[in-house]
Design an enzyme around this catalytic site. Structure first.
Site, short mmCIF file in Angstrom:
data_model
loop_
_atom_site.label_atom_id
_atom_site.label_comp_id
_atom_site.label_asym_id
_atom_site.label_seq_id
_atom_site.Cartn_x
_atom_site.Cartn_y
_atom_site.Cartn_z
N LYS A 161 10.29 4.35 -0.47
CA LYS A 161 9.61 4.55 -1.76
C LYS A 161 10.26 5.71 -2.50
O LYS A 161 10.48 5.65 -3.72
CB LYS A 161 8.11 4.82 -1.54
N GLN A 200 -0.17 6.61 2.16
CA GLN A 200 0.40 5.55 2.99
C GLN A 200 -0.59 5.11 4.06
O GLN A 200 -1.17 5.94 4.76
CB GLN A 200 1.72 6.04 3.63
N ASP A 236 -1.51 1.91 -6.12
CA ASP A 236 -1.70 0.79 -5.18
C ASP A 236 -2.72 -0.21 -5.69
O ASP A 236 -2.82 -1.32 -5.18
CB ASP A 236 -2.24 1.32 -3.83
N1 GUN Z 1 1.03 0.33 4.07
C1 GUN Z 1 1.57 -0.91 4.05
N2 GUN Z 1 1.61 -1.41 2.80
C2 GUN Z 1 1.07 -0.46 2.00
C3 GUN Z 1 0.84 -0.39 0.60
O1 GUN Z 1 1.12 -1.31 -0.17
N3 GUN Z 1 0.27 0.77 0.16
C4 GUN Z 1 -0.06 1.79 0.99
N4 GUN Z 1 -0.62 2.87 0.45
N5 GUN Z 1 0.14 1.75 2.29
C5 GUN Z 1 0.71 0.63 2.78
#
Ligand code: GUN
Length: 286
Positions: free
Chosen positions: A53, A97, A120
Site C-alpha cells: 500500500k 490493517q 476502506d
Molecule cells: N486485510 C485484508 N484486506 C484488507 C482490507 O481491504 N482493508 C484492511 N484494512 N485490512 C485488510
C-alpha cells in the site's frame, strides 16, 4: 474456446496513471493526499499488504504514514491513535490493517474511524450509504471488480449475477453494487444448497470464497463472466484463485490470479484516498 482474460494489472496501471495526474493537480493547489496506515503486530501477510500500500501511494504522489504498534499495545492505545489520526488535518485517509491480533475489538476500531477518512468503507455510516446507493467510498475489492466489469463492457442490467461469499468486505457489498446496476443478484454462502446449480445460472459469477477449486467447470454457464476474487496459496507456494482448471475453457471472460482483481483492489485504495482528500479539503469530490 478459451475465455477472454480480464487484465487487472493493465487496467490498474491505466487507472493509477489517471489518479497520479489528479493527485498532481491537488498537490499543485497545496494539498498532498495523505494516507495513514496502522499495523498492529507482526503478521507477515499484513506486513506485505501494508508495504504494498505504501509503495502504491508513492507511485501516485500520495503520502503515506505508517503507524506500527506491537501486538500487545492494547485496545486503548490503538483507539487513542485512531482518535489522533482522525483529528489531524494533514491526514485524509485512515486504514487499520486487518485482521487485528487476538484480544482486539475490531468492530469498535472500525466504528471509531472518522467516516470521512474511512478509505476502506468499513464504517457503519459508509456501509449504510452503500446500501442506499449514495456513497463517496466503496470497499476496495468490490469497487475494483466493478471497474473491471466496466472496462470490459460487461452488461449487468437484467442479467443473472451470482456472488459466492457473504463477507462484509467483499461478498455483501459486491452483491449490492451489482444490484445497484440492476443485476438480478443471488448471494451464496456455506449453507447454500445446490451451489453448482445456482452458479450455473450466472451470467456474471463472482467467487470470493478462498478455497482452491471450489468453482469447477460444470458450475459455469458457457460464455459467463467469471470474477475470481480469491488469493489462495497452493501447496507449491504459488498463488491461485477459487477456480479449478478448466473453468477458463467454459467462461467467456475470466480474471486471472494473480493479475486480476488484486491489482484493482490496490488501485481503489488510492482512488478512495484521493476522494477523501478532496472531500476534506473542499476540493470538489462529490
Ligand atoms: N486485510 C485484508 N484486506 C484488507 C482490507 O481491504 N482493508 C484492511 N484494512 N485490512 C485488510
Amino acid at each position: 474456446m478459451s475465455a477472454v482474460i480480464i487484465d487487472g494489472k493493465a487496467t490498474a496501471k491505466r487507472l493509477r496513471k489517471e489518479i497520479k495526474s489528479e493527485v498532481a493537480e491537488l498537490r499543485a493547489g497545496g494539498i498532498t493526499p495523505t494516507l495513514a496506515v496502522v499495523i498492529v503486530g507482526d503478521d507477515p501477510a499484513s506486513r506485505v499488504y501494508v508495504t504494498n500500500k505504501e509503495k502504491d501511494c508513492e507511485k501516485c504522489g500520495i503520502a503515506s504514514l505508517e503507524f506500527a504498534l506491537d501486538a500487545d499495545a492494547g485496545q486503548s492505545k490503538l483507539e487513542t491513535l485512531v482518535g489522533e489520526l482522525n483529528a489531524r488535518d494533514d491526514v485524509h485517509g485512515v486504514l487499520v490493517q486487518l485482521p487485528l491480533p487476538k484480544g482486539y475489538d475490531e468492530r469498535r476500531i472500525l466504528d471509531l474511524i472518522d467516516p470521512r477518512k474511512d478509505v476502506d468503507a468499513f464504517h457503519p455510516l459508509n456501509v449504510g450509504r452503500i446500501v442506499r446507493g449514495d456513497y463517496a467510498f466503496l470497499p476496495c475489492t468490490p469497487a475494483g471488480v466493478m471497474a473491471l466489469i466496466d472496462e470490459y463492457g460487461i452488461e449487468v442490467e437484467g442479467r443473472e449475477c451470482v456472488v459466492v461469499g457473504r463477507s462484509n468486505i467483499v461478498g455483501k457489498p459486491m452483491s449490492l453494487l451489482l444490484l445497484h446496476r440492476n443485476g438480478t443478484v443471488t448471494t451464496c454462502h456455506s449453507r447454500t444448497k445446490n451451489l453448482a446449480e445456482v452458479c450455473r445460472r450466472a451470467d456474471i459469477l463472482v467467487s470470493a470464497v478462498g478455497k482452491i477449486g471450489v468453482i469447477t467447470p460444470d458450475m459455469v454457464k458457457p460464455g459467463a463472466c467469471v470474477i475470481d476474487v480469491a488469493i489462495n496459496t497452493a501447496p507449491d507456494g504459488s498463488l491461485v484463485g477459487d477456480c479449478a482448471d478448466g473453468v477458463s475453457e467454459v467462461a467467456g471472460f475470466i480474471t486471472p490470479v494473480p493479475g486480476g482483481v488484486g491489482p484493482m483492489t490496490r488501485v481503489m485504495l488510492l482512488r478512495n484516498t484521493l476522494t477523501a482528500a478532496r472531500l476534506l479539503c473542499g476540493a470538489g469530490g462529490e
